[in-house]
Structure formats: structure tokens, C-alpha cells
Design an enzyme around this catalytic site. Structure first.
Site, PDB file in Angstrom:
ATOM      1  N   GLY A  72       0.809  -1.208   0.000  1.00 14.63           N
ATOM      2  CA  GLY A  72       0.000   0.000   0.000  1.00 14.63           C
ATOM      3  C   GLY A  72       0.848   1.267   0.000  1.00 14.63           C
ATOM      4  CG  ASN A 152      -4.700   4.208   9.447  1.00 13.35           C
ATOM      5  OD1 ASN A 152      -5.019   5.260   8.899  1.00 13.35           O
ATOM      6  ND2 ASN A 152      -3.580   4.090  10.139  1.00 13.35           N
ATOM      7  CD  GLN A 182      -6.912  -0.288   7.674  1.00  8.80           C
ATOM      8  OE1 GLN A 182      -7.749  -1.156   7.940  1.00  8.80           O
ATOM      9  NE2 GLN A 182      -5.650  -0.388   8.074  1.00  8.80           N
ATOM     10  CB  SER A 202      -2.362  -3.018   1.166  1.00  5.49           C
ATOM     11  OG  SER A 202      -1.323  -3.755   1.760  1.00  5.49           O
ATOM     12  CB  ALA A 203      -2.161  -8.555  -0.403  1.00  6.43           C
ATOM     13  CG  HIS A 204      -0.497  -6.437   5.030  1.00  3.40           C
ATOM     14  ND1 HIS A 204      -0.455  -6.076   6.350  1.00  3.40           N
ATOM     15  CD2 HIS A 204      -0.168  -5.338   4.334  1.00  3.40           C
ATOM     16  CE1 HIS A 204      -0.094  -4.796   6.444  1.00  3.40           C
ATOM     17  NE2 HIS A 204       0.084  -4.327   5.217  1.00  3.40           N
ATOM     18  CB  THR A 240      11.743  -9.666 -10.918  1.00  2.00           C
ATOM     19  OG1 THR A 240      12.825  -9.463 -11.819  1.00  2.00           O
ATOM     20  CG2 THR A 240      11.171 -11.065 -11.092  1.00  2.00           C
ATOM     21  CB  CYS A 329       2.405   2.015   9.853  1.00  2.00           C
ATOM     22  SG  CYS A 329       1.085   0.972   9.271  1.00  2.00           S
TER      23      CYS A 329
HETATM   24  C1  LIG Z   1      -4.782   3.602   5.471  1.00  2.00           C
HETATM   25  C2  LIG Z   1      -3.478   2.918   5.180  1.00  2.00           C
HETATM   26  N1  LIG Z   1      -2.735   3.360   4.147  1.00  2.00           N
HETATM   27  C3  LIG Z   1      -1.555   2.777   3.851  1.00  2.00           C
HETATM   28  C4  LIG Z   1      -1.054   1.714   4.563  1.00  2.00           C
HETATM   29  C5  LIG Z   1       0.255   1.091   4.173  1.00  2.00           C
HETATM   30  O1  LIG Z   1       0.064  -0.145   3.526  1.00  2.00           O
HETATM   31  P1  LIG Z   1       1.248  -1.233   3.501  1.00  2.00           P
HETATM   32  O2  LIG Z   1       1.397  -1.737   4.896  1.00  2.00           O
HETATM   33  O3  LIG Z   1       0.750  -2.293   2.558  1.00  2.00           O
HETATM   34  O4  LIG Z   1       2.461  -0.553   2.992  1.00  2.00           O
HETATM   35  C6  LIG Z   1      -1.785   1.245   5.656  1.00  2.00           C
HETATM   36  C7  LIG Z   1      -1.240   0.167   6.511  1.00  2.00           C
HETATM   37  O5  LIG Z   1      -1.336   0.173   7.717  1.00  2.00           O
HETATM   38  C8  LIG Z   1      -3.028   1.851   5.971  1.00  2.00           C
HETATM   39  O6  LIG Z   1      -3.772   1.439   7.009  1.00  2.00           O
END
Ligand SMILES: Cc1ncc(COP(=O)(O)O)c(C=O)c1O
Length: 387
Positions: A72, A152, A182, A202-204, A240, A329
Site C-alpha cells: 500500500g 486506519n 482499509q 494492499s493484500a495483507h 521482477t 505503522c
Molecule cells: C490507510 C493505510 N494506508 C496505507 C497503509 C500502508 O500499507 P502497507 O502496509 O501495505 O504498505 C496502511 C497500513 O497500515 C493503511 O492502514
């Protein structure tokens, strides 16, 4: 050892078992480089194509409008820096909000140093952007508006359709980027119905692997690449491809979207029960933002005034319950949450704010256990604080 109760699904989610087995298959059997001309390469390329089709279908977009990234953060960087670089002859003005994720806010801070002019839209006490301010800020030289879909930390849902209407009302050519990291797999939407030009996922966050994401770029939108190399992903993102990650992402989207309305209903119910249980049992505990149907189904932010969130987090951890004090994060820097400060929450409450985030992997028993444990822990910690 107490049973593990994972309530930090906004930080990341546990992958589906099927995701893990598909990824193992790509690492052990289908390990070719998609750019190779032989069978191994072609097999890997076919798997990427399948994932792209699955995700494009979930978003109701064309496959050539979806670009895989390393997550993301990279999708947000490509969108924001890419638009600024490609459109700087048209204008120098950018707009975002004060409650964005650091991957957006720090990209804008960089662009400010590069000479761009950035306006920051404020939010109300529920964490919703001020559309009136947005109306005032859109100018002739505005080239980009970037607003997140779901916050988030508090789960507030931003009025993206209205943002689009405001851009159109001002007869602006500004491109609209949305960080939907989110909201993808949590809210039913398509970029088209929201009027979005660029969208990051974002996948996770939906039981896929970490380190893989994607950016939707509507056909006709100009973006300058920020990574140069072998021209993979139609030159939008050289390097890649992370084949196991992309395949895992596709599988996670396939499984989530096959049952999305039920998944959303389950998360809403778990969150609701958790909120009711906490507010009923713990004096002074209060919800930050709107934790009802107006907010995302998975995020609940609650303040326990008089208690330090970090202490509460570790006390819960010792009971096997995993939560967060805010955005994972940025939790390596112990600064108060910028989101809660911007919502006007007082510092005592920010200090005691915990984010609970559920997923469909949680059960009613998980929530019940948390509701039983919390009042006991909070009572103990409060006694300790008074001494
Ligand atoms: C709103 C938001 N944007 C961006 C990100 C960043 O994504 P990634 O962890 O895949 O880099 C997050 C991850 O916590 C998020 O919650």
C-alpha cells in the site's frame, strides 16, 4: 498459555490457509521469472494474469488499469508523486487531509520540499473531512486531491462521492486519488461509482500476504513512474514481479469477495458487541469517532482515560489479547496520534486510546472473553495509577 485472541486486524491479518498453500506452490514449483520466454516464465505470467483478473473483477475495472506494487505504501507513493511529476506543468497545488496514513502525509511533505503547494483539509470530531473547506481550497492550479476512504485509526468513512462532486462542481481538472487500503474487502464499492481516478489497495489487510499491493489507474490518467528498470507492469512499476505475493493477493481477494456481504455483517456484529460490552462495563470508557453503521465494520477506537494505552496493551497481551495503541505503522515513534489530535480529543484520552480491530476470523467467544477480561484489567491498572 492463554488462548490467542487477535484484535489487531487493521495492522495486519492472518493469511487464509489457501493463500499460504498457493504461495508455497509458487515458491516451490512455479518459481519462474514472468519475463522469461520459456515455459517456466509463461507459467508464472499466467498466474499473475489470473490474479489481475480476479482483483480487477472485484473492483469492476479493466485488467490494464491495475498495477501490482510492493504494498500500500508504494501504491500511495506512485499515485501521489507520479501525478505531481506528470502534471506539474498544469499546476502546482495539491490537496489532502490531516488524518491520512504516513505513507500519504510523508509523501506530501516531500513534495512540499520540492516546491509544491499543499492544502490540508481538517476533520470534525468524528474524523470526517470538512467538505466546505475542500470547496474553498480547490483552485485552478489544483492537480491532485488525495483523500483516504477509511481511516486506519478510528474507522471513519470519508464522503468520497461528495469529494468527486466538489471537484466537478468547481470545474477542476484535479485527479482524485483514494487510499482504500482499509476499505477494500470491508466496504462494498467500486472506483467507478465513487468517481475515483486512482485507488490504492494492499493484500495483507484482507488475509493476503504482506509486501504486495496494487494501484488502480483509470485509463487516460497520466502518471510518471518513480521506479525505473525493466518496464514490468506496463512500465508503471519496474522490477521482477513478486509472483507468490501477487498469487496470494489474488487468492485472498477471491475468497473474501466470494462471501463479502456475510464477512461484513459478521465484522459489524463483532464490533458492535465489543463496543456495547466495553461501554456498559467500564466507567468512563468512550468511543472515539462514530463506531456505528456510519463507520467501517472492523475498527473500534476506545479511550480509557487515566490509563496509559501502552500499559493496557501489554496487560491485555499477557491475557493473550492483541490490540494496538493506534496506527501500528507509526507505533515505533511514541508520539500522540495525529488522527485523534486532529479530531479534537483531549490529551488524557489520546494517551488512553486503544484500537480494537476485528476480522471474520474472530469469533463471538473472542469478543466475550475480551469483554470479561478488560474490566478486571482496567480496574487493576486504575488502582495502580491512584497510588
Ligand atoms: C490507510 C493505510 N494506508 C496505507 C497503509 C500502508 O500499507 P502497507 O502496509 O501495505 O504498505 C496502511 C497500513 O497500515 C493503511 O492502514
Amino acid at each position: 498459555m492463554p488462548k490467542e485472541i487477535y484484535l489487531d486486524n487493521s495492522a495486519t491479518t492472518k493469511p487464509y490457509e489457501e493463500v499460504v498453500s498457493e504461495m508455497v506452490k509458487m515458491l516451490t514449483k512455479n518459481y519462474g521469472n514472468p519475463s522469461s520466454l520459456h515455459k517456466k516464465g509463461i507459467d508464472a505470467e499466467r498466474e499473475i494474469k489470473k490474479s489481475r483478473e480476479t482483483i480487477a473483477k472485484a473492483l469492476n475495472i479493466k485488467t490494464n488499469e491495475l498495477f501490482f506494487t510492493s504494498g500500500g505504501t508504494e501504491a500511495n507513493n506512485i499515485a501521489i508523486r507520479g501525478v505531481a511529476l506528470a502534471n506539474k506543468r498544469r499546476g502546482n497545488h495539491l490537496i489532502t487531509s490531516v488524518i491520512e496514513h504516513p505513507s500519504v502525509l510523508n509523501t506530501f511533505a516531500y513534495l512540499e520540499k520540492e516546491g509544491f503547494n499543499v492544502s490540508y483539509i481538517k476533520v470534525d470530531k468524528n474524523g470526517i473531512i470538512d467538505l466546505e473547506q475542500l470547496k474553498q481550497e480547490i483552485r485552478e492550479d489544483t492537480i491532485l486531491v488525495s483523500i483516504m476512504h477509511v481511516n486506519n485509526e478510528v474507522g471513519s468513512i470519508q464522503p468520497i462521492k461528495e469529494v468527486r462532486q466538489m471537484i466537478d462542481f468547481r470545474k477542476s481538472q484535479a485527479i482524485l486519488h483514494v487510499d482504500a487500503i482499509q476499505s477494500f474487502g470491508k466496504i462494498i464499492f467500486t472506483p467507478k461509482e465513487l468517481g475515483v481516478d486512482l485507488l490504492s489497495i494492499s493484500a495483507h489487510k484482507l488475509h493476503g500476504p504482506k509486501g504486495v499491493g496494487a494501484l488502480f489507474v483509470r485509463k487516460g490518467i497520466l502518471i510518471e513512474p518513480i521506479i525505473y528498470g525493466g518496464s514490468q507492469e506496463l512500465n508503471m512499476r519496474s522490477g521482477t514481479e513478486n509472483v507468490p505475493g501477487i498469487v496470494g493477493f489474488g487468492k485472498a481477494v477471491e475468497l473474501t469477495f466470494a462471501d463479502l456481504p456475510n464477512i461484513i455483517a459478521k465484522m459489524n456484529k463483532l464490533k458492535d458487541n465489543l463496543r456495547k460490552g466495553i461501554v456498559e462495563k467500564i466507567e468512563n470508557a468512550f468511543v472515539n469517532g462514530q463506531a456505528d453503521s456510519q463507520s467501517a465494520p472492523h475498527i473500534l477506537n476506545i479511550s480509557f482515560p487515566g490509563i496509559r494505552a501502552e500499559v493496557l496493551l501489554h496487560a491485555l497481551e499477557s491475557e493473550g489479547i492483541f490490540v494496538s495503541t493506534g496506527a501500528a505503522c507509526s507505533s515505533n515513534k511514541p508520539s500522540p496520534s495525529h488522527v485523534l489530535s486532529e479530531m479534537g480529543i483531549d490529551s488524557k484520552c489520546i494517551e488512553g486510546a486503544i484500537r480494537f480491530s476485528v476480522s471474520s476470523f474472530n469469533s463471538e467467544e473472542d469478543i466475550e472473553h475480551c469483554i470479561q477480561q478488560l474490566p478486571v484489567i482496567v480496574k487493576q491498572l486504575k488502582k495502580y495509577v491512584r497510588r
